[in-house]
Design a protein around this motif. Structure first.
Motif, mmCIF file in Angstrom:
data_model
loop_
_atom_site.group_PDB
_atom_site.id
_atom_site.type_symbol
_atom_site.label_atom_id
_atom_site.label_comp_id
_atom_site.label_asym_id
_atom_site.label_seq_id
_atom_site.Cartn_x
_atom_site.Cartn_y
_atom_site.Cartn_z
ATOM 1 N N HIS A 155 0.723 -1.271 -0.017
ATOM 2 C CA HIS A 155 0.106 -0.108 -0.216
ATOM 3 C C HIS A 155 0.791 1.432 -0.084
ATOM 4 C CE1 HIS A 155 0.851 -0.656 4.268
ATOM 5 N NE2 HIS A 155 0.279 0.465 4.634
ATOM 6 N N HIS A 185 1.378 3.837 1.863
ATOM 7 C CA HIS A 185 1.875 4.645 3.253
ATOM 8 C C HIS A 185 3.570 4.670 3.021
ATOM 9 C CE1 HIS A 185 -1.729 4.184 5.984
ATOM 10 N NE2 HIS A 185 -1.959 5.166 5.403
ATOM 11 N N HIS A 235 -7.596 -0.608 5.985
ATOM 12 C CA HIS A 235 -6.393 0.369 6.522
ATOM 13 C C HIS A 235 -6.261 1.304 5.511
ATOM 14 C CE1 HIS A 235 -2.690 1.387 8.377
ATOM 15 N NE2 HIS A 235 -1.832 1.046 7.294
ATOM 16 N N ASP A 272 -0.512 -4.149 6.139
ATOM 17 C CA ASP A 272 -1.167 -3.528 7.475
ATOM 18 C C ASP A 272 -2.238 -3.808 7.578
ATOM 19 O OD1 ASP A 272 1.495 -2.466 7.856
ATOM 20 O OD2 ASP A 272 0.983 -0.320 7.668
#
Ligand SMILES: [Zn+2]
Length: 257
Positions: A57, A59, A115, A134
């Motif tokens: 992802h 992040h 998330h 996550d």
């Protein structure tokens, strides 16, 4: 199943770097790059030649080292189609249910949003290994930032359905000890959980990792996965509630624990 040789190491403070080497094709895969330097060190130590980088992802603590690692190794980068505009250096993108041939190794992309909306869990069925980013942690799950609670529950339920019990599971963070305190508070008479918490305390006191885990172990001990168990729901005072409701109550309780 020993087809995949595996290395796991801490990046930044509590993020994990993971390297997988397919002993059949010699494909070497990195999952997420919080920091390039520890990856380059592991590659030097093992002599492995990195061929692919998979991203879970967008992040920053999962992609911060991506450009540097790609530049140093020439590896091909594959990540979520939904983050096409957020993650630089993507060579290829995937959507839910895509099955890839990564240098001769089968890799399945499972969308597990909640998330973040873009979150992909990577499953390596021939090696019996998965990386859940996550989404699923040991004894816990990610905070719900971009999706909603129903979406996160659906993602966890999907992992329980699609990953065989013996699957070895890696994830993005070493959060197990703090997760353990919440898990014990919710599920104090679970013998498997109590045993796992003792093991986690011992490992952390010796500065050793508590990951990887397995799907079977998480089903038995992770309160967020046990939301599907009617007996557990009853103990939480939610007899007859849908698993998604039990999950939502647990996730909200954890946020203020
Ligand atoms: Zn994240």
């Amino acid at each position: 199943m020993t087809r995949l040789a595996r290395r796991q190491f801490i990046c930044l403070t509590d993020n994990y770097g993971v390297l997988l080497k397919d002993e059949v094709s010699h494909t070497v895969i990195a999952v997420d790059v919080p920091d390039a330097a520890p990856y380059l060190q592991e590659l030097r130590e093992t002599g492995w030649r990195l061929t692919h980088i998979l991203i879970t992802h967008h992040h920053w603590d999962h992609v911060q080292g991506l450009s540097a690692l790609k530049q140093a190794t020439g590896a091909k980068v594959i990540g979520p189609a939904l983050s096409r505009d957020k993650i630089q250096d993507l060579d290829d993108v995937v959507e839910d249910g895509d099955t890839l041939d990564v240098g001769g190794l089968r890799v399945d992309a499972l969308a597990t949003p909640g998330h973040t909306l873009d979150q992909i869990s990577w499953h390596f069925p021939e090696g019996g290994v998965a990386h859940t980013g996550d989404t699923l942690f040991s004894l816990g799950c990610g905070r719900v930032f971009e999706g909603d609670l129903a979406m996160m529950w659906a993602s966890l339920a999907k992992l329980m359905r699609q990953l065989p019990d013996e699957t070895v599971i890696y994830c993005g963070h070493e959060y197990t000890l703090s997760n353990a305190r919440f898990a014990l508070a919710m599920d104090p008479d679970n013998a498997a959980l109590r045993q796992r918490v003792q093991e986690v305390e011992r490992l952390r006191s010796e500065h050793l990792p508590t990951l990887p885990t397995t799907m079977a172990r998480e089903k038995a001990t992770n309160p967020f996965l046990r939301a599907a168990d009617p007996v557990f729901a009853e103990k939480l005072g939610m007899a007859g509630a849908a698993p998604a409701e039990v999950f939502a109550k647990l996730r909200n309780a954890k946020d203020t624990f």
